[in-house]
Design a protein around this motif. Structure first.
Motif, PDB file in Angstrom:
ATOM      1  N   LEU A  31      41.150  33.851 -31.972  1.00 29.51           N
ATOM      2  CA  LEU A  31      41.429  33.877 -33.443  1.00 29.51           C
ATOM      3  C   LEU A  31      42.733  33.123 -33.927  1.00 29.51           C
ATOM      4  CD1 LEU A  31      40.651  37.723 -33.942  1.00 29.51           C
ATOM      5  CD2 LEU A  31      39.505  36.008 -35.435  1.00 29.51           C
ATOM      6  N   GLU A  32      42.807  32.782 -35.082  1.00 31.62           N
ATOM      7  CA  GLU A  32      44.038  32.310 -35.655  1.00 31.62           C
ATOM      8  C   GLU A  32      44.087  32.527 -37.226  1.00 31.62           C
ATOM      9  OE1 GLU A  32      47.114  31.583 -35.436  1.00 31.62           O
ATOM     10  OE2 GLU A  32      47.460  29.636 -36.061  1.00 31.62           O
ATOM     11  N   VAL A  33      45.285  33.222 -37.503  1.00 28.77           N
ATOM     12  CA  VAL A  33      45.322  33.444 -38.950  1.00 28.77           C
ATOM     13  C   VAL A  33      46.654  32.738 -39.339  1.00 28.77           C
ATOM     14  CG1 VAL A  33      45.734  35.042 -40.733  1.00 28.77           C
ATOM     15  CG2 VAL A  33      44.480  35.718 -38.876  1.00 28.77           C
ATOM     16  N   THR A  34      46.170  31.928 -40.459  1.00 28.89           N
ATOM     17  CA  THR A  34      47.386  30.840 -41.047  1.00 28.89           C
ATOM     18  C   THR A  34      47.281  30.392 -42.434  1.00 28.89           C
ATOM     19  OG1 THR A  34      48.253  28.512 -40.596  1.00 28.89           O
ATOM     20  CG2 THR A  34      45.863  28.891 -39.894  1.00 28.89           C
ATOM     21  N   LYS A  35      48.111  30.675 -43.237  1.00 28.92           N
ATOM     22  CA  LYS A  35      48.172  30.233 -44.531  1.00 28.92           C
ATOM     23  C   LYS A  35      46.866  31.037 -45.206  1.00 28.92           C
ATOM     24  CE  LYS A  35      50.471  25.891 -43.782  1.00 28.92           C
ATOM     25  NZ  LYS A  35      50.470  24.401 -43.906  1.00 28.92           N
ATOM     26  N   GLY A  36      46.748  32.108 -44.901  1.00 32.50           N
ATOM     27  CA  GLY A  36      45.440  32.997 -45.650  1.00 32.50           C
ATOM     28  C   GLY A  36      44.126  32.504 -45.170  1.00 32.50           C
ATOM     29  N   HIS A  37      43.781  31.652 -44.410  1.00 33.74           N
ATOM     30  CA  HIS A  37      42.708  31.270 -43.792  1.00 33.74           C
ATOM     31  C   HIS A  37      42.838  31.863 -42.129  1.00 33.74           C
ATOM     32  CE1 HIS A  37      42.040  28.288 -46.627  1.00 33.74           C
ATOM     33  NE2 HIS A  37      43.188  27.885 -46.649  1.00 33.74           N
ATOM     34  N   VAL A  38      41.525  32.372 -41.851  1.00 36.82           N
ATOM     35  CA  VAL A  38      40.873  33.151 -40.856  1.00 36.82           C
ATOM     36  C   VAL A  38      40.038  32.026 -39.903  1.00 36.82           C
ATOM     37  CG1 VAL A  38      40.038  34.982 -39.557  1.00 36.82           C
ATOM     38  CG2 VAL A  38      41.143  35.351 -41.534  1.00 36.82           C
ATOM     39  N   PHE A  39      40.375  31.613 -38.647  1.00 35.24           N
ATOM     40  CA  PHE A  39      39.743  30.642 -37.749  1.00 35.24           C
ATOM     41  C   PHE A  39      39.207  31.512 -36.579  1.00 35.24           C
ATOM     42  CE2 PHE A  39      42.290  27.892 -40.439  1.00 35.24           C
ATOM     43  CZ  PHE A  39      41.324  27.026 -41.042  1.00 35.24           C
ATOM     44  N   ILE A  40      38.112  31.025 -36.022  1.00 39.90           N
ATOM     45  CA  ILE A  40      37.624  31.784 -34.834  1.00 39.90           C
ATOM     46  C   ILE A  40      36.803  30.738 -33.936  1.00 39.90           C
ATOM     47  CG2 ILE A  40      35.392  32.291 -35.913  1.00 39.90           C
ATOM     48  CD1 ILE A  40      35.193  34.804 -34.288  1.00 39.90           C
ATOM     49  N   THR A  41      36.816  30.808 -32.588  1.00 41.32           N
ATOM     50  CA  THR A  41      36.291  29.972 -31.634  1.00 41.32           C
ATOM     51  C   THR A  41      34.854  30.767 -31.207  1.00 41.32           C
ATOM     52  OG1 THR A  41      37.579  30.810 -29.797  1.00 41.32           O
ATOM     53  CG2 THR A  41      38.129  28.527 -31.020  1.00 41.32           C
ATOM     54  N   GLN A  42      34.084  29.898 -30.751  1.00 41.76           N
ATOM     55  CA  GLN A  42      32.780  30.747 -30.210  1.00 41.76           C
ATOM     56  C   GLN A  42      32.553  30.101 -29.040  1.00 41.76           C
ATOM     57  OE1 GLN A  42      29.795  29.989 -33.475  1.00 41.76           O
ATOM     58  NE2 GLN A  42      30.057  32.095 -34.030  1.00 41.76           N
ATOM     59  N   LEU A  43      32.314  30.641 -27.776  1.00 40.84           N
ATOM     60  CA  LEU A  43      31.993  30.204 -26.706  1.00 40.84           C
ATOM     61  C   LEU A  43      30.688  29.449 -26.516  1.00 40.84           C
ATOM     62  CD1 LEU A  43      33.960  30.439 -24.013  1.00 40.84           C
ATOM     63  CD2 LEU A  43      32.366  32.030 -23.376  1.00 40.84           C
ATOM     64  N   GLY A  44      29.813  30.071 -27.205  1.00 39.23           N
ATOM     65  CA  GLY A  44      28.409  29.723 -27.513  1.00 39.23           C
ATOM     66  C   GLY A  44      27.641  30.103 -26.247  1.00 39.23           C
ATOM     67  N   PRO A  45      26.477  30.277 -26.433  1.00 34.73           N
ATOM     68  CA  PRO A  45      25.522  31.006 -25.069  1.00 34.73           C
ATOM     69  C   PRO A  45      25.379  30.045 -23.905  1.00 34.73           C
ATOM     70  CG  PRO A  45      24.109  30.166 -26.867  1.00 34.73           C
ATOM     71  CD  PRO A  45      25.685  29.895 -27.339  1.00 34.73           C
ATOM     72  N   ASN A  46      24.754  30.485 -22.860  1.00 31.90           N
ATOM     73  CA  ASN A  46      24.383  29.708 -21.721  1.00 31.90           C
ATOM     74  C   ASN A  46      23.326  28.762 -22.092  1.00 31.90           C
ATOM     75  OD1 ASN A  46      25.995  31.233 -19.962  1.00 31.90           O
ATOM     76  ND2 ASN A  46      24.322  32.009 -19.029  1.00 31.90           N
ATOM     77  N   PRO A  47      23.616  27.306 -21.852  1.00 30.64           N
ATOM     78  CA  PRO A  47      24.306  26.787 -20.875  1.00 30.64           C
ATOM     79  C   PRO A  47      25.735  26.361 -21.352  1.00 30.64           C
ATOM     80  CG  PRO A  47      22.858  25.111 -21.464  1.00 30.64           C
ATOM     81  CD  PRO A  47      22.638  26.331 -22.339  1.00 30.64           C
ATOM     82  N   HIS A  48      26.160  26.873 -22.654  1.00 31.40           N
ATOM     83  CA  HIS A  48      27.585  26.309 -22.801  1.00 31.40           C
ATOM     84  C   HIS A  48      27.621  25.084 -23.105  1.00 31.40           C
ATOM     85  CE1 HIS A  48      28.560  30.600 -21.962  1.00 31.40           C
ATOM     86  NE2 HIS A  48      28.373  30.584 -20.748  1.00 31.40           N
ATOM     87  N   VAL A  49      26.810  24.480 -23.702  1.00 29.66           N
ATOM     88  CA  VAL A  49      27.014  23.000 -23.959  1.00 29.66           C
ATOM     89  C   VAL A  49      27.919  22.536 -25.216  1.00 29.66           C
ATOM     90  CG1 VAL A  49      24.437  22.563 -23.295  1.00 29.66           C
ATOM     91  CG2 VAL A  49      25.215  23.104 -25.798  1.00 29.66           C
ATOM     92  N   PRO A  50      28.461  21.617 -25.196  1.00 32.73           N
ATOM     93  CA  PRO A  50      29.350  21.271 -26.211  1.00 32.73           C
ATOM     94  C   PRO A  50      29.093  21.451 -27.623  1.00 32.73           C
ATOM     95  CG  PRO A  50      29.758  19.410 -24.622  1.00 32.73           C
ATOM     96  CD  PRO A  50      28.366  20.529 -24.342  1.00 32.73           C
ATOM     97  N   ALA A  51      27.899  21.415 -27.910  1.00 36.95           N
ATOM     98  CA  ALA A  51      27.376  21.493 -29.392  1.00 36.95           C
ATOM     99  C   ALA A  51      27.319  23.050 -29.621  1.00 36.95           C
ATOM    100  CB  ALA A  51      26.043  21.115 -29.464  1.00 36.95           C
ATOM    101  N   THR A  52      27.613  23.964 -28.835  1.00 34.61           N
ATOM    102  CA  THR A  52      27.584  25.396 -29.173  1.00 34.61           C
ATOM    103  C   THR A  52      28.955  25.898 -29.242  1.00 34.61           C
ATOM    104  OG1 THR A  52      27.103  26.097 -26.976  1.00 34.61           O
ATOM    105  CG2 THR A  52      25.213  25.675 -28.640  1.00 34.61           C
ATOM    106  N   GLY A  53      29.959  24.948 -28.509  1.00 37.53           N
ATOM    107  CA  GLY A  53      31.462  25.170 -28.948  1.00 37.53           C
ATOM    108  C   GLY A  53      31.987  25.038 -30.080  1.00 37.53           C
ATOM    109  N   ARG A  54      32.265  25.889 -30.943  1.00 37.82           N
ATOM    110  CA  ARG A  54      32.698  25.723 -32.352  1.00 37.82           C
ATOM    111  C   ARG A  54      33.894  26.282 -32.762  1.00 37.82           C
ATOM    112  NH1 ARG A  54      27.123  26.866 -35.701  1.00 37.82           N
ATOM    113  NH2 ARG A  54      27.706  29.224 -35.104  1.00 37.82           N
ATOM    114  N   VAL A  55      34.388  25.870 -33.857  1.00 36.13           N
ATOM    115  CA  VAL A  55      35.452  26.440 -34.569  1.00 36.13           C
ATOM    116  C   VAL A  55      35.071  26.741 -36.053  1.00 36.13           C
ATOM    117  CG1 VAL A  55      37.801  25.980 -35.392  1.00 36.13           C
ATOM    118  CG2 VAL A  55      37.293  25.123 -33.421  1.00 36.13           C
ATOM    119  N   LEU A  56      34.999  27.917 -36.398  1.00 31.61           N
ATOM    120  CA  LEU A  56      34.554  28.558 -37.728  1.00 31.61           C
ATOM    121  C   LEU A  56      35.766  28.837 -38.401  1.00 31.61           C
ATOM    122  CD1 LEU A  56      31.556  30.750 -36.586  1.00 31.61           C
ATOM    123  CD2 LEU A  56      31.630  28.150 -36.976  1.00 31.61           C
ATOM    124  N   GLU A  57      35.520  28.784 -39.676  1.00 33.79           N
ATOM    125  CA  GLU A  57      36.443  29.521 -40.905  1.00 33.79           C
ATOM    126  C   GLU A  57      35.597  30.646 -41.471  1.00 33.79           C
ATOM    127  OE1 GLU A  57      39.050  28.969 -44.626  1.00 33.79           O
ATOM    128  OE2 GLU A  57      37.937  27.168 -44.101  1.00 33.79           O
TER     129      GLU A  57
END
Length: 338
Positions: free
Chosen positions: A210-236
């Motif tokens: 998690l990151e909270v900065t300047k009123g914005h909230v960001f989150i990372t997702q590990l993604g399901p198996n097989p944890h391919v790069p496409a499922t590794g995401r940063v969301l707001e």
């Protein structure tokens, strides 16, 4: 196979192998970003959370010891800041203290996987609670939010095999705590008086940092198996709207922070080893990546254009143009000249 062993093998991406090889930096590399070892602490297993304290030091959690360590950023000196928290209950998984945050000069610590039921079978000591603890002036801890019990009373749909969930990261937002649950795939909002509510839920995406900065909230997702790069995401995360995908393209994302120049940086634990559910990334495949304007994630490189290598990182903090990266076995790295 014992219930405990099944638990350890089934917590996706939370069963992480120890053993960190220290990167080295040549004189040439110092012209650009470089990685050096700042400190080593703990008993060698499953360190996950960190923050910069009000005194400017790095504070990290040690689930094996049930404690919080303080690390001097100048010389790497390690001292025990607080102890007496419930220790992790499962030998091959994360647990115990997993993250820390300060409200003013008061420390709050997130504790997980110290008790509950897995596959219907109890584990840990039922007197130990999963949740947020406040450090008191006399050095003792007080439970202020029983997230484990709330999770039992408010299971996700469909329900998962650990009834208390697996809480991973914590940040402060408008006087409340935001907490990710990587097992129940949701984000919780928790007050300092113990009120808990769900503010975001996902499919099997394993929310982590998690990151909270300047009123914005960001989150990372590990993604399901097989944890391919496409499922590794940063969301707001956005109020009244669906989460927005900020960037994707790095495997097993574990944390996100605002860094130098206002840029967003994320930690990739690395390339999944493919052994099975819950197995870690391959050794020395972790990367520090930066969010690009086109929604991609680019590895940070040194002065020669070589990607900076990290071995299974779990959390990071920035001070100026320096990142302090915590590895799973209690090694803290200093990434300079960012």
């Amino acid at each position: 196979m014992s219930a405990t062993r099944r638990i350890a093998l089934s917590i996706a991406a939370f069963v992480l192998a120890a053993g960190v090889i220290a990167p080295t930096a040549s004189a040439h590399d110092r012209r650009g970003p470089s990685v050096t070892r700042l400190a080593t602490f703990g008993s060698g297993g499953f360190v996950t959370g960190s923050t910069i304290g009000p005194d400017g030091a790095v504070y990290v959690t040690d689930g094996d010891a049930g404690s919080v360590k303080r690390i001097n950023r100048r010389n790497g000196h390690v001292t025990t800041y607080a102890t007496g928290l419930p220790r992790k209950a499962l030998p091959d998984a994360i647990g115990g203290p997993v993250d820390i945050a300060f409200v003013g000069r008061t420390a709050y610590v997130l504790v997980t996987l110290v008790s509950g039921k897995a596959f219907g079978q109890p584990f840990g000591n039922s007197a130990d609670k999963n949740g947020i603890y406040r450090l008191n002036r006399n050095g003792s801890f007080t439970l202020v939010a029983d997230i484990g019990q709330w999770s039992v009373d408010n299971p996700p749909v469909p329900a998962f095999f650990i009834d208390t969930g697996v809480q991973y990261a914590m940040e402060i937002y408008h006087g409340r705590f935001l907490v990710t649950d990587g097992h129940h795939n949701r984000v919780l909002s928790v007050t300092r008086h113990g009120s808990i509510k769900q503010i975001a839920t996902f499919g099997n995406q394993v929310p982590t940092g998690l990151e909270v900065t300047k009123g914005h909230v960001f989150i990372t997702q590990l993604g399901p198996n097989p944890h391919v790069p496409a499922t590794g995401r940063v969301l707001e995360l956005r109020r009244g709207a669906d989460p927005r995908v900020v960037a994707a393209g790095a495997s097993m994302l574990i944390d996100v922070e605002r860094g130098p120049g206002g840029k967003l940086f994320a930690l990739s634990q690395g390339q999944w080893d493919g052994v099975g559910e819950g197995s870690p990334a391959l050794p020395n495949t972790g990367r520090l990546v930066v969010v690009k304007h086109n929604g991609t994630l680019a590895p940070v490189t040194d002065g020669r254009g070589r990607e900076l290598v990290l071995d299974r990182p779990t959390a990071m903090e920035f001070v100026g143009n320096t990142a302090y990266v915590v590895a799973i076995n209690g090694v803290v790295y200093k990434v300079s000249n960012l």
